[in-house]
Design an enzyme around this catalytic site. Sequence first.
Site, PDB file in Angstrom:
ATOM      1  N   ASN A  39       2.616  -2.734  -4.128  1.00 55.10           N
ATOM      2  CA  ASN A  39       1.383  -1.967  -4.284  1.00 55.10           C
ATOM      3  C   ASN A  39       0.517  -2.693  -5.300  1.00 55.10           C
ATOM      4  OD1 ASN A  39       0.056   0.682  -3.567  1.00 55.10           O
ATOM      5  ND2 ASN A  39      -0.024   0.782  -5.802  1.00 55.10           N
TER       6      ASN A  39
ATOM      7  N   GLU B   8      -7.661  15.462  19.083  1.00 53.60           N
ATOM      8  CA  GLU B   8      -7.242  16.357  17.990  1.00 53.60           C
ATOM      9  C   GLU B   8      -8.428  17.238  17.557  1.00 53.60           C
ATOM     10  OE1 GLU B   8      -5.164  14.286  14.685  1.00 53.60           O
ATOM     11  OE2 GLU B   8      -6.694  15.106  13.358  1.00 53.60           O
TER      12      GLU B   8
ATOM     13  N   ASN C 146      -5.938   3.900   9.782  1.00 45.91           N
ATOM     14  CA  ASN C 146      -6.851   4.350  10.841  1.00 45.91           C
ATOM     15  C   ASN C 146      -8.036   3.393  10.917  1.00 45.91           C
ATOM     16  OD1 ASN C 146      -5.837   6.588  12.226  1.00 45.91           O
ATOM     17  ND2 ASN C 146      -6.458   8.000  10.618  1.00 45.91           N
TER      18      ASN C 146
ATOM     19  N   SER D 173      -1.104  -1.620  -7.837  1.00 47.04           N
ATOM     20  CA  SER D 173      -0.607  -1.308  -9.186  1.00 47.04           C
ATOM     21  C   SER D 173       0.901  -1.056  -9.064  1.00 47.04           C
ATOM     22  CB  SER D 173      -1.310  -0.076  -9.745  1.00 47.04           C
ATOM     23  OG  SER D 173      -0.867   1.066  -9.056  1.00 47.04           O
TER      24      SER D 173
ATOM     25  N   VAL E  83      -3.312   0.562   3.706  1.00 49.95           N
ATOM     26  CA  VAL E  83      -4.356   0.847   2.720  1.00 49.95           C
ATOM     27  C   VAL E  83      -5.576   1.421   3.445  1.00 49.95           C
ATOM     28  CG1 VAL E  83      -3.539  -0.978   1.168  1.00 49.95           C
ATOM     29  CG2 VAL E  83      -5.376  -1.488   2.780  1.00 49.95           C
ATOM     30  N   LYS E  84      -6.597   1.781   2.701  1.00 48.41           N
ATOM     31  CA  LYS E  84      -7.809   2.377   3.299  1.00 48.41           C
ATOM     32  C   LYS E  84      -8.416   1.433   4.342  1.00 48.41           C
ATOM     33  CE  LYS E  84      -9.965   5.723   0.244  1.00 48.41           C
ATOM     34  NZ  LYS E  84      -9.024   5.728  -0.904  1.00 48.41           N
ATOM     35  N   ALA E  85      -8.927   2.038   5.425  1.00 49.70           N
ATOM     36  CA  ALA E  85      -9.593   1.242   6.461  1.00 49.70           C
ATOM     37  C   ALA E  85     -10.844   0.594   5.879  1.00 49.70           C
ATOM     38  CB  ALA E  85      -9.960   2.153   7.637  1.00 49.70           C
TER      39      ALA E  85
ATOM     40  N   SER F  53       0.453   8.319  13.913  1.00 47.95           N
ATOM     41  CA  SER F  53       0.033   9.713  13.776  1.00 47.95           C
ATOM     42  C   SER F  53       1.189  10.597  13.358  1.00 47.95           C
ATOM     43  CB  SER F  53      -0.537  10.248  15.089  1.00 47.95           C
ATOM     44  OG  SER F  53      -0.893  11.610  14.920  1.00 47.95           O
TER      45      SER F  53
ATOM     46  N   LYS G 292      -5.377   5.368  19.233  1.00 49.55           N
ATOM     47  CA  LYS G 292      -5.245   6.314  18.101  1.00 49.55           C
ATOM     48  C   LYS G 292      -6.572   7.016  17.841  1.00 49.55           C
ATOM     49  CE  LYS G 292      -3.533   8.493  14.522  1.00 49.55           C
ATOM     50  NZ  LYS G 292      -4.522   8.824  13.571  1.00 49.55           N
TER      51      LYS G 292
ATOM     52  N   GLY H 237       0.868  -1.191   0.000  1.00 49.69           N
ATOM     53  CA  GLY H 237       0.000   0.000   0.000  1.00 49.69           C
ATOM     54  C   GLY H 237       0.889   1.220   0.000  1.00 49.69           C
TER      55      GLY H 237
ATOM     56  N   HIS I 178      -6.894   9.644  20.352  1.00 50.36           N
ATOM     57  CA  HIS I 178      -5.965  10.703  19.931  1.00 50.36           C
ATOM     58  C   HIS I 178      -6.648  11.620  18.918  1.00 50.36           C
ATOM     59  CE1 HIS I 178      -3.310  12.283  16.782  1.00 50.36           C
ATOM     60  NE2 HIS I 178      -2.373  12.432  17.700  1.00 50.36           N
ATOM     61  N   ASN I 179      -7.301  11.034  17.941  1.00 55.12           N
ATOM     62  CA  ASN I 179      -7.963  11.851  16.922  1.00 55.12           C
ATOM     63  C   ASN I 179      -9.130  12.639  17.495  1.00 55.12           C
ATOM     64  OD1 ASN I 179      -6.155  10.596  15.184  1.00 55.12           O
ATOM     65  ND2 ASN I 179      -7.647  10.439  13.538  1.00 55.12           N
TER      66      ASN I 179
HETATM   67  C1  6PG Z   1      -2.869  11.921  12.474  1.00 59.69           C
HETATM   68  C2  6PG Z   1      -4.171  12.458  11.956  1.00 59.69           C
HETATM   69  C3  6PG Z   1      -4.601  11.673  10.760  1.00 59.69           C
HETATM   70  C4  6PG Z   1      -5.635  12.391   9.934  1.00 59.69           C
HETATM   71  C5  6PG Z   1      -6.968  12.468  10.577  1.00 59.69           C
HETATM   72  C6  6PG Z   1      -7.808  13.567  10.014  1.00 59.69           C
HETATM   73  O1  6PG Z   1      -2.881  11.549  13.630  1.00 59.69           O
HETATM   74  O2  6PG Z   1      -1.890  11.918  11.747  1.00 59.69           O
HETATM   75  O3  6PG Z   1      -5.140  12.347  12.940  1.00 59.69           O
HETATM   76  O4  6PG Z   1      -5.005  10.416  11.202  1.00 59.69           O
HETATM   77  O5  6PG Z   1      -5.161  13.643   9.596  1.00 59.69           O
HETATM   78  O6  6PG Z   1      -7.600  11.236  10.330  1.00 59.69           O
HETATM   79  O7  6PG Z   1      -9.091  13.323  10.414  1.00 59.69           O
HETATM   80  P1  6PG Z   1     -10.357  14.015   9.818  1.00 59.69           P
HETATM   81  O8  6PG Z   1     -10.277  13.934   8.314  1.00 59.69           O
HETATM   82  O9  6PG Z   1     -11.458  13.191  10.373  1.00 59.69           O
HETATM   83  O10 6PG Z   1     -10.329  15.440  10.283  1.00 59.69           O
END
Ligand code: 6PG
Length: 478
Positions: A32, A189, A102, A34, A74-76, A128, A182, A9, A185-186
Amino acid sequence: ATAQIGVTGLAVMGRNLARNFARRGYTVAVHNRSYAKTASLVADHGTEGTFVASESMADFVASLAVPRKVVIMVKAGGPTDAVIAELVPLLAAGDIVIDAGNAHFPDTIRREAELAAHGLHFVGTGVSGGEEGALNGPSIMPGGSPESYAVLGPILESIAAQVDGVPCCTYVGANGAGHFVKMVHNGIEYADMQLIAEAYDLLRLGLGATAAQISEIFAQWNTGDLESFLIEISADVLAHTDPVTGAAFVDVVLDQAEQKGTGRWTVQNALDLGVPITGIAEATFARALSGSVPQRAAAVGVLPAHAAAWDIAPEDRAAFIEDVRLALYASKVVAYSQGFDQIAAASAEFGWDVDRGAMARIWRGGCIIRARFLNRITEAYERDAHLPLLLADAYFTGVMDDGVGAWRRIVAAAALHGVPTPGFSSSLSYYDGVRAERLPAALIQAQRDFFGAHTYRRVDRAGTFHTEWTGDRSETAL
Ligand code: 6PG
């Protein structure tokens, strides 16, 4: 089979993590879906270290030394499951699969159990710090088995941000613990960003300050208790002029905040656990309100304000700025205190035994919420690992002693002048709620007993009681 670690990825986060491993001297297998992305990584950055590029997943896995360590970036959701399904038949017992996206922690719990049934270790890890962090040193929050950490931990610690020689990476706890931490953490954030935005709005409206002037105020704040990555970048953003119009950049950005969902997950989980994370919830809802376009259109110019006009005398401006700073710091402490309560509750619920002081330690560098005051949180949990309320630690009661008066003035002024401050206001309400000797919850219990015979407990006697509200109002012990 020579590669010490593999990354599959190679979008920007995966690419930068792979480069970070390579720059630290690891031989890195890269893959990856591709091949073009893999080829461009090697073409652009091949000189930074040793990459082993593979077109197929089978060749990628074959290039890894045993026990294989594969980082999935890759995407969650579905894409992560698809890559795991492709990988598993190629791996052998003892190999370690690392999901560095994430992911939602219940998915991580499920995947860990599924892979454990194959004898594989599954490490759901928070990473992060965005693109820059992935490349130069992120904060890393790995979950999974302690055995997997014994093998993987030193590698992750070596690519993590370092603060005072201490890596911003530590074992968090079993299965979904890393992704849970995490997620919180977000959520924090989101709260941090909302509080900074409220401070900006108050300075702008209260003082009539320009974006550039507020940039200077934030830069000043960044030399004290509030020193943090988010304050620093906010100062940078506010200093930026839009090259197209020449206006302050912040004024040309549409005022509708988006999200990818980690804040929402944090709030959903807090509701499940019954933990009041009002700061994070209000921040998440404030984004939702900003995006409520039809509702806002129906309200602008229609809803009466009866708000007072701002009139801060020149000699009072500095005091107002200091009040906003103190209100921001106090609200921020509340948001963190609530987030750490949520970690403690989940840790108990899922049996993770998360060390909250260690979480604050690994958030000091690399991550989006990195900040000077995280040291104070680590110290608080060093004083008492089982601290029931971060706010009540001696250092933070001191912060509140310094700031609560200013905080009340700012919340009152915001209400009088019609400035929305969901973060500042709800945090102050939480603060007054949690410190209240007696709450009106007593009345709610009585109401519940009245209309639904839901029973109540008494302050003076043990047991559960119900009152015959429609009869003689006698009390029945149940
Ligand atoms: C990090 C950020 C990262 C991302 C967020 C943004 O810790 O590096 O948190 O994970 O920038 O997911 O989140 P939103 O798009 O929900 O604001």
